[in-house]
Design an enzyme around this catalytic site. Structure first.
Site, PDB file in Angstrom:
ATOM      1  N   ARG A   1     -75.521  -5.775  65.573  1.00  0.00           N
ATOM      2  CA  ARG A   1     -74.361  -6.666  65.624  1.00  0.00           C
ATOM      3  C   ARG A   1     -74.661  -7.947  66.409  1.00  0.00           C
ATOM      4  O   ARG A   1     -74.104  -9.002  66.094  1.00  0.00           O
ATOM      5  CB  ARG A   1     -73.156  -5.946  66.226  1.00  0.00           C
ATOM      6  CG  ARG A   1     -72.518  -4.993  65.230  1.00  0.00           C
ATOM      7  CD  ARG A   1     -71.322  -4.287  65.810  1.00  0.00           C
ATOM      8  NE  ARG A   1     -70.485  -3.752  64.748  1.00  0.00           N
ATOM      9  CZ  ARG A   1     -69.421  -3.002  64.955  1.00  0.00           C
ATOM     10  NH1 ARG A   1     -69.062  -2.708  66.194  1.00  0.00           N
ATOM     11  NH2 ARG A   1     -68.711  -2.553  63.949  1.00  0.00           N
TER      12      ARG A   1
ATOM     13  N   LYS B   1     -63.585  13.656  54.862  1.00  0.00           N
ATOM     14  CA  LYS B   1     -62.263  14.011  54.338  1.00  0.00           C
ATOM     15  C   LYS B   1     -61.741  13.114  53.228  1.00  0.00           C
ATOM     16  O   LYS B   1     -61.909  11.904  53.267  1.00  0.00           O
ATOM     17  CB  LYS B   1     -61.256  13.932  55.491  1.00  0.00           C
ATOM     18  CG  LYS B   1     -61.491  14.916  56.591  1.00  0.00           C
ATOM     19  CD  LYS B   1     -60.222  15.010  57.383  1.00  0.00           C
ATOM     20  CE  LYS B   1     -60.452  15.152  58.859  1.00  0.00           C
ATOM     21  NZ  LYS B   1     -59.425  14.438  59.609  1.00  0.00           N
TER      22      LYS B   1
ATOM     23  N   GLY C   1     -68.973   2.944  58.896  1.00  0.00           N
ATOM     24  CA  GLY C   1     -69.828   3.060  60.078  1.00  0.00           C
ATOM     25  C   GLY C   1     -70.962   4.050  59.903  1.00  0.00           C
ATOM     26  O   GLY C   1     -72.134   3.728  60.129  1.00  0.00           O
TER      27      GLY C   1
ATOM     28  N   GLY D   1     -64.394   0.337  60.130  1.00  0.00           N
ATOM     29  CA  GLY D   1     -62.983   0.382  59.740  1.00  0.00           C
ATOM     30  C   GLY D   1     -62.554  -0.858  58.981  1.00  0.00           C
ATOM     31  O   GLY D   1     -61.761  -0.782  58.038  1.00  0.00           O
TER      32      GLY D   1
HETATM   33  P1  ADP Z   1     -68.109   6.189  57.123  1.00  0.00           P
HETATM   34  O1  ADP Z   1     -68.095   6.045  58.633  1.00  0.00           O
HETATM   35  O2  ADP Z   1     -69.367   5.668  56.516  1.00  0.00           O
HETATM   36  O3  ADP Z   1     -66.849   5.611  56.506  1.00  0.00           O
HETATM   37  P2  ADP Z   1     -66.964   8.787  57.227  1.00  0.00           P
HETATM   38  O4  ADP Z   1     -66.464   8.458  58.601  1.00  0.00           O
HETATM   39  O5  ADP Z   1     -65.959   8.913  56.161  1.00  0.00           O
HETATM   40  O6  ADP Z   1     -68.080   7.727  56.800  1.00  0.00           O
HETATM   41  O7  ADP Z   1     -67.763  10.157  57.249  1.00  0.00           O
HETATM   42  C1  ADP Z   1     -68.869  10.385  58.048  1.00  0.00           C
HETATM   43  C2  ADP Z   1     -68.932  11.826  58.483  1.00  0.00           C
HETATM   44  O8  ADP Z   1     -68.770  12.698  57.386  1.00  0.00           O
HETATM   45  C3  ADP Z   1     -70.272  12.156  59.095  1.00  0.00           C
HETATM   46  O9  ADP Z   1     -70.103  12.450  60.454  1.00  0.00           O
HETATM   47  C4  ADP Z   1     -70.762  13.360  58.295  1.00  0.00           C
HETATM   48  O10 ADP Z   1     -71.338  14.374  59.108  1.00  0.00           O
HETATM   49  C5  ADP Z   1     -69.471  13.875  57.693  1.00  0.00           C
HETATM   50  N1  ADP Z   1     -69.745  14.692  56.492  1.00  0.00           N
HETATM   51  C6  ADP Z   1     -70.424  14.328  55.392  1.00  0.00           C
HETATM   52  N2  ADP Z   1     -70.522  15.353  54.544  1.00  0.00           N
HETATM   53  C7  ADP Z   1     -69.902  16.401  55.108  1.00  0.00           C
HETATM   54  C8  ADP Z   1     -69.665  17.766  54.735  1.00  0.00           C
HETATM   55  N3  ADP Z   1     -70.107  18.226  53.588  1.00  0.00           N
HETATM   56  N4  ADP Z   1     -68.982  18.546  55.584  1.00  0.00           N
HETATM   57  C9  ADP Z   1     -68.524  18.058  56.751  1.00  0.00           C
HETATM   58  N5  ADP Z   1     -68.717  16.799  57.174  1.00  0.00           N
HETATM   59  C10 ADP Z   1     -69.385  15.979  56.361  1.00  0.00           C
HETATM   60 MG    MG Z   2     -66.602   6.800  60.010  1.00  0.00          MG
END
Ligand code: ADP
Ligand code: MG
Length: 393
Positions: free
Chosen positions: A38, A197, A350, A373
């Site tokens: 960053r 989720k 993130g 976010g």
């Molecule tokens: P981003 O930050 O890129 O938007 P998210 O916050 O939605 O992504 O999700 C990231 C998290 O999702 C990670 O910590 C990862 O461990 C978790 N994750 C990915 N696949 C699974 C799974 N099958 N079961 C539980 N957690 C998961």
């Molecule tokens: Mg995230």
């Protein structure tokens, strides 16, 4: 882009108040920055302003001090890293000087870094007089903090109402890549979603249904989609309250011309631990005691095949628990494929950015967003207050 940028200003002899996002991670319990992406991403804006005769007041938050001075969240390590990256002296001020810093005390070409702006309680409440006092420090407000643009705070939004307000180069780059995904993608467009989720991704799924040609589902959220299609997902994280949403989305997809793809096989285990015993299971055959922790090899191959024929790919959410091997396999396979792809590749979120950077592939993508976010909210179609407040062209 419909907003003015630093290229629209004659900077000679002017002072810029630059809101950057220096909210970088530290090696736990130390003052050592673990990832300075960053800070590096803010350098082009700073250099442009200096080359064009401006002086600069830099402002950022770090962590969540909740309106109080927190000794562990001072910006001194940021000042030091900036000085190294710019090969230039940085004047780092104490908190008391924040509001009283006088424009005339800054020399042309000088760079000042204010103390953590969230030490002031008026920052997050977007206090009017406080925003005005920030605006008075400079001639022009430059917002380069894309990662904080979804927050209406004094230094991201309030200030813009009191002084000429333009986008920095990082802000411009973020808006241009993420904006193109929503407004003018090179088709076909695929959206790849993972993460923990479905409930975190409702709005982005809604926004991209009928817009993306393909939606590919991975991560923990795949379990709820699979359940919605009648599969037994064992001990996986299942969001019962999201099942109807998934059923509706799958039904609607046919009508609006978006193909939704869900895994055909998954990598499962009974616990989330490095190198535990794992099973590759067909989705019709998931062991009762197991959790879905990554997409399986057949799914990864399918997804790579689909992505190969896309001209734009936007990716939000890792394919599995990428922090714990071997559940990083699917994420790695997808990241490696995208790194060699001819398509425009846009990485938002993130964890997804972290996964790509950890693999050393960030420079092989068209764009890796610095806003977790903020990039998600932007892709949901929301207006970001820090962007809306900037001057229109
Ligand atoms: P981003 O930050 O890129 O938007 P998210 O916050 O939605 O992504 O999700 C990231 C998290 O999702 C990670 O910590 C990862 O461990 C978790 N994750 C990915 N696949 C699974 C799974 N099958 N079961 C539980 N957690 C998961
Ligand atoms: Mg995230």
């Amino acid at each position: 882009m419909s907003k003015k940028t630093i290229r629209d200003i004659d900077w000679h002899g002017k002072c810029a108040f630059v809101r950057a996002d220096f909210n970088v991670p530290f090696v736990h319990g130390s003052g050592v920055i673990s990832d300075d992406t960053r800070i590096q991403e803010a350098i082009p804006t700073i250099e442009y302003l200096l080359e064009n005769g401006a002086s600069i007041i830099l402002c950022s938050h770090l962590g969540r001090p909740n309106g109080r001075i927190d000794e562990g969240l001072r910006l001194k390590p940021i000042a030091e890293r900036l000085a190294t990256l710019l090969d230039k002296e940085i004047r780092y001020t104490s908190d008391e000087e924040n509001q009283t810093l006088n424009i005339s005390s800054i020399r042309q070409g000088e760079v000042v870094l204010l103390e953590n702006i969230r030490f002031s309680p008026q920052e997050e409440t977007n206090d009017g007089p406080f925003a005005m006092s920030l605006a008075k420090m400079a001639d022009v407000f430059v917002n380069d903090a894309f990662g904080t643009a979804h927050r209406a705070h004094a230094s991201t939004e309030g200030i813009a109402h009191h002084v000429t307000a333009v986008a920095g180069l990082l802000m411009e780059k973020e808006l241009s890549f993420l904006g193109a995904v929503l407004n003018d993608p090179k088709r076909p467009l695929a959206a790849l979603f993972g993460g923990a989720k479905v409930s975190d991704k409702i709005q982005i799924l809604d926004r991209l249904l009928g817009h993306a040609d393909n939606i590919l589902v991975g991560g923990g959220m795949a379990a709820t989609f699979l359940h919605a299609q009648g599969a037994n997902v064992g001990a996986s994280l299942l969001e019962n309250e999201m099942v109807d949403f998934c059923v509706n989305l799958l039904n609607k997809a046919h009508e609006v011309g978006t193909h939704i793809h869900v895994p055909v096989d998954v990598l499962t285990a009974d616990k989330i631990e490095a190198n535990v015993e794992t099973t590759i299971a067909n989705v019709t055959d998931i062991p009762a005691s197991s959790m879905i922790l990554d997409i399986g090899p057949a799914t990864a191959n399918n997804y790579v095949r689909i992505l190969s024929s896309m001209n734009t790919v936007v990716w939000n959410g890792p394919m599995g628990v990428f922090e714990v091997p071997p559940f990083d396999t699917g994420t790695k396979k997808i990241a490696n494929h995208l790194s060699m792809s001819h398509a425009v590749t846009v990485i938002g979120g993130g964890s997804t950015s972290e996964a790509v950077t950890h693999l050393g592939l960030e420079t092989c993508m068209s764009h890796v967003s610095t806003g977790g976010g903020a990039s998600l909210e932007f892709l949901e179609g929301k207006v970001l207050p820090g962007v809306a407040a900037l001057d229109d062209i």
